[in-house]
Design an enzyme around this catalytic site. Structure first.
Site, PDB file in Angstrom:
ATOM      1  N   ASP A  61      72.800  60.685  14.401  1.00  0.00           N
ATOM      2  CA  ASP A  61      73.751  60.482  15.485  1.00  0.00           C
ATOM      3  C   ASP A  61      74.217  61.752  16.156  1.00  0.00           C
ATOM      4  O   ASP A  61      74.755  61.711  17.259  1.00  0.00           O
ATOM      5  CB  ASP A  61      75.031  59.858  14.877  1.00  0.00           C
ATOM      6  CG  ASP A  61      74.999  58.357  14.932  1.00  0.00           C
ATOM      7  OD1 ASP A  61      74.344  57.822  15.828  1.00  0.00           O
ATOM      8  OD2 ASP A  61      75.642  57.740  14.070  1.00  0.00           O
TER       9      ASP A  61
HETATM   10  C1  GLC Z   1      76.188  57.580   9.786  1.00  0.00           C
HETATM   11  C2  GLC Z   1      75.947  56.433  10.735  1.00  0.00           C
HETATM   12  C3  GLC Z   1      74.473  56.113  10.822  1.00  0.00           C
HETATM   13  C4  GLC Z   1      73.678  57.357  11.129  1.00  0.00           C
HETATM   14  C5  GLC Z   1      73.976  58.445  10.131  1.00  0.00           C
HETATM   15  C6  GLC Z   1      73.274  59.743  10.458  1.00  0.00           C
HETATM   16  O1  GLC Z   1      75.909  57.164   8.495  1.00  0.00           O
HETATM   17  O2  GLC Z   1      76.628  55.279  10.320  1.00  0.00           O
HETATM   18  O3  GLC Z   1      74.257  55.138  11.805  1.00  0.00           O
HETATM   19  O4  GLC Z   1      72.312  57.019  11.109  1.00  0.00           O
HETATM   20  O5  GLC Z   1      75.366  58.680  10.102  1.00  0.00           O
HETATM   21  O6  GLC Z   1      73.786  60.358  11.592  1.00  0.00           O
END
Ligand code: GLC
Length: 803
Positions: free
Chosen positions: A494
């Site tokens: 993210d």
């Molecule tokens: C958090 C989010 C997930 C994402 C991960 C890596 O766990 O909930 O959707 O893939 O971070 O950024």
């Protein structure tokens, strides 16, 4: 063990002190009604949606010693006044003789001893129930008579959770409580927001006469609210003030005089905290749980539910911690993440916009397929209904309204409004569902796409298979200058938010794996046309990944909008990323030497004794061009932290390369059940996975955070059961393809599959760890390693010899 131990027979983790390094929690109920409860008896409860219908106020940021959400006081009458203590330790913090919080499956059981009083409190939500039941048994274990009162207390939240914290006039003006006395000896304290009268009324009641109540927090604490939770002024008087409020900070407190308990004597009070539409008309739903027999029956049903869920896969390996996790705790966590996505935990507070995550839930669902496929398919349908007509998906949705949104991408005007990976996860989840169940008819089910016309009617509907093909098509059509998939706002990670036009090598590999999964299904269905198309897409992307993304010793992770690489040896920071290596192997795009080199580089640069880091080296200052990843210091979260979710992908990749020793080493080094020796450094619960552990670039290397709601649960469960133990559903039957440590002599698995039961014994006499030389199904050798589709209701004995 320092703060507790696993009680394997009870399938519980027993916390033996109220003071763990951080709060350790358990989940009760489901998203339909439920929440979590910490080891001090406090917790949060909501109905249907933590943001839109919250009942209990719980503030994780409060100091640990404070009352948070709920507590209970026990009061002993003494010559000079009252001795008051909480059997949960907080908020009175008295010296205890014994303290135990048993973290069970869907319940917590508290057993404590203070001042000659032993209290046992069982907390759970009945299946499909709309109330938390607490059975509180108070026993005099001293040799003297004691006059004892029991006063359970709850603090309410405004139902719209975020409003509680951003308006301190409007919110209190809306709150109210009333005492309902039906003349049957019991009383119900009703509480709600004025606007929710007759729509969503909270109730707090018990099965014991209540002599007085309080619902105004300031009155209960006393001294204009300057009294404290540790010594509430109201508890110094025989009776509570009976305030029924028309505004203010609402609580519920019920005074139960248990009378004089002789030595060894005990009394039980059963409390209920719940919500119905209208207490007057829904009285029967409340009354039934005053009966201890009904409570016992509901508790038995809860145990039966968990028993049958866990029964789907039972393993017996030489590693105790692995057995504990797979048989109970990891399986349970998979069910919890399936229910709560990333919505409500000590860390993900469920206050506002977030809702259920599309990518998150798509992955969570894969962790419960063996034990709860009927629930899984309902969630898969929900997810498909927030997929868009172009094949991409909305990033999050609110489970009550099914209104979806584009997540954090909404906050950045200049960036794309979709996540490049979301829609590909649901392809994997759906294929895994049909492989597990054999429910190929599901692929023909019609499901609406998300877009609505001006009357809120869906614009287009299509079969599940068409939804999946649309997802494939979206990635196929949205590629950048190297022909690799466009990143969109972000992919699985993210926090890397590059400028429009950036490409993601992760998505390329994810697309490859989704295509492989879909090709298995299309081949089984003999859908030649789509199969051919997918094969072509697969080969095309494989060529591009190998042509453009190989950096010499590992795979590049992204290309920026201008074509420059991230995750390359040429970069000063963020030279290498784990997911670019593991997923190149999982997709099958990386083969032979290249695959091996990629995984070896990963091991060399990214592995630590506490788990595999997500990337290295960490970015050391904020850079708005790469986004969120650079907002953490090096070693934290996505910036070079040990982001556990990505560890099982490396385990899977290692099994694909036939390396069971490494796969298991990676499994074991993050297993929370094996963390006892370093629990003061790790801090979070040893009975579930955390999302992140600080990496070795951080001074607090080894510190875990964000436990419970993480994709780590589903993927560790899958990596262990499907790839290390190698018991893997395929379209035509159950595949047996273990890849275990060479030193293991073997293992056993009991696996329910499509209505049949397989008892599988694997032997490893030549210490090879993988490759079945012989598979006997009920004594007869089979060719290949896929057990044919079973006859429902049958039991099969399977013997496997490796080597
Ligand atoms: C958090 C989010 C997930 C994402 C991960 C890596 O766990 O909930 O959707 O893939 O971070 O950024």
């Amino acid at each position: 063990m320092k703060y507790g131990f696993f009680d394997h027979t009870q399938k519980e983790y027993v916390i033996t002190t109220p003071k763990t390094p951080v709060k350790w929690i358990n989940y009760i109920g489901t998203l339909a009604f439920g929440g979590f409860i910490d080891q001090n008896g406090g917790g949060v409860i909501c109905k249907g949606d933590p943001a839109e219908n919250r009942i209990v106020k719980y503030i994780p940021q409060l100091p640990a010693a404070q009352m948070n959400g709920e507590t209970c006081y026990i009061r002993i009458k003494e010559a000079e006044g009252y001795k008051i203590f909480s059997p949960y330790y907080t908020p009175t913090l008295d010296t205890y003789d014994h303290y135990e919080c048993r973290v069970g499956l869907g319940y917590s059981l508290f057993i404590s001893e203070f001042f000659g009083i032993r209290t046992e409190i069982l907390v759970f939500v009945p299946l499909q129930g709309s109330q938390v039941i607490r059975t509180i048994t108070v026993k005099n274990i001293s040799d003297q008579k004691k006059q004892v009162d029991c006063i359970p207390v709850v603090e309410y939240s405004h139902f719209q959770a975020i409003k509680q914290f951003n308006n301190a006039d409007w919110v209190p003006q809306t709150q109210m409580s009333r005492l309902i006395d039906k003349g049957n000896g019991f009383k119900i304290l009703k509480q709600c927001a004025f606007m929710n009268l007759g729509r969503a009324e909270n109730f707090f009641t018990s099965n014991h006469p209540v002599s007085s109540v309080e619902s105004d927090r300031a009155v209960f604490l006393g001294d204009h609210g300057y009294g404290s939770w540790a010594a509430p002024g109201a508890l110094q008087r025989e009776e509570l003030g009976n305030t029924q409020v028309n505004r203010g900070d609402n609580i519920g407190a019920l005074m139960h005089h248990l009378g004089v308990l002789g030595a060894g004597e005990e009394k039980t009070v059963i409390t209920q905290l719940g919500q119905v539409k209208d207490i007057e008309t829904d009285l029967a739903l409340i009354e039934q749980y005053r009966d201890p027999a009904q409570v016992e029956k509901s508790f038995t049903e809860l145990r039966e539910f968990w028993g049958s869920f866990l029964d789907a896969i039972h393993i017996d390996t030489p590693n105790e911690s692995m057995n504990a996790m797979l048989n109970v705790h990891n399986a349970r966590q998979c069910y919890i993440t399936k229910n709560w996505s990333r919505y409500l935990s000590l860390y993900q507070l469920g206050l506002g916009a977030r809702g259920m995550g599309f990518r998150d839930s798509s992955q969570d669902v894969m962790g419960i397929l063996a034990g709860a496929s009927a629930e899984a398919v309902l969630l898969i349908e929900k997810l498909l209904s927030v997929q868009k007509r172009d094949g991409s998906a909305m990033h999050q949705f609110n489970p009550l309204t099914m209104i979806a949104n584009v997540g954090d991408s909404a906050e950045n005007e200049e960036r794309p409004k979709y996540y490049g990976d979301d829609h590909l996860w649901i392809i994997m989840a759906t294929c895994a569902y049909v492989k597990e169940t054999g429910d190929f008819a599901f692929l023909d089910k019609q499901i609406d796409f998300y877009e609505k016309d001006k009357d809120e009617n869906p614009i287009e509907s299509a079969s599940v298979l068409k939804h999946l093909l649309r997802g494939i098509r979206f990635t196929h059509d949205n590629v950048g200058r190297h022909g690799l998939p466009l990143l969109g706002f972000a992919d699985w990670n993210d926090t890397v938010n590059l400028r429009t036009g950036a490409e993601s090598v992760f998505i390329a590999n994810q697309y490859g794996y989704a295509l492989k999964e879909l090709m298995d299904v299309l081949e089984y269905k003999q859908d030649k046309e789509n199969l051919e198309m997918c094969r072509h897409y697969y080969e095309e992307m494989k060529t591009r990944v190998n042509e453009h993304a190989w950096d010499g010793e590992w795979f590049i992770r992204y290309f920026d909008h201008d074509g420059s690489p991230l995750g390359s040896n040429r970069n000063e920071k963020g030279k290498i990323f784990t997911n670019a290596q593991s997923w190149a192997v999982i997709s099958g795009f990386a083969e032979g030497e290249r695959a091996k080199t990629a995984l070896d580089s990963l091991r060399k640069k990214l592995n630590t004794k506490n788990g595999i880091k997500l990337s290295w080296p960490g970015y050391n200052r904020y850079d708005k061009n790469i986004g969120g990843i650079s907002s953490y210091p090096p070693g934290a979260k996505e910036n070079g932290g040990i982001f556990l979710h990505s560890n099982p992908w490396v385990m899977i990749a290692e099994t694909i390369m036939g390396n069971g020793d490494r796969a298991f080493e990676y499994y074991n080094q993050i297993n929370p059940a094996a963390k006892n020796d370093i629990i003061d450094e790790y801090e979070v619960e040893p009975y579930c996975y955390a999302q992140n552990i600080l990496g070795d670039e951080h001074p607090q290397f080894g510190l875990g955070r964000n436990s419970w709601l993480s994709g780590t649960a589903s993927w560790c469960f899958q990596a262990a059961t499907k790839f290390i133990l190698g018991i893997r559903p395929e379209c035509s039957g159950l595949k047996i393809d273990p890849c275990i440590p060479k030193t293991w002599r073997g293992f056993r698995v009991k696996r329910n599959f499509r209505g049949a039961v397989y008892n599988i014994t694997v032997e490893n006499p030549k210490s090879v760890g993988s490759g079945a030389a012989e598979i006997l199904l009920d004594g007869k050798a089979i060719s290949g390693n896929i057990l044919p589709a079973p006859e429902s209701g049958k039991h099969y004995e399977v013997r496997v010899r490796l080597g």
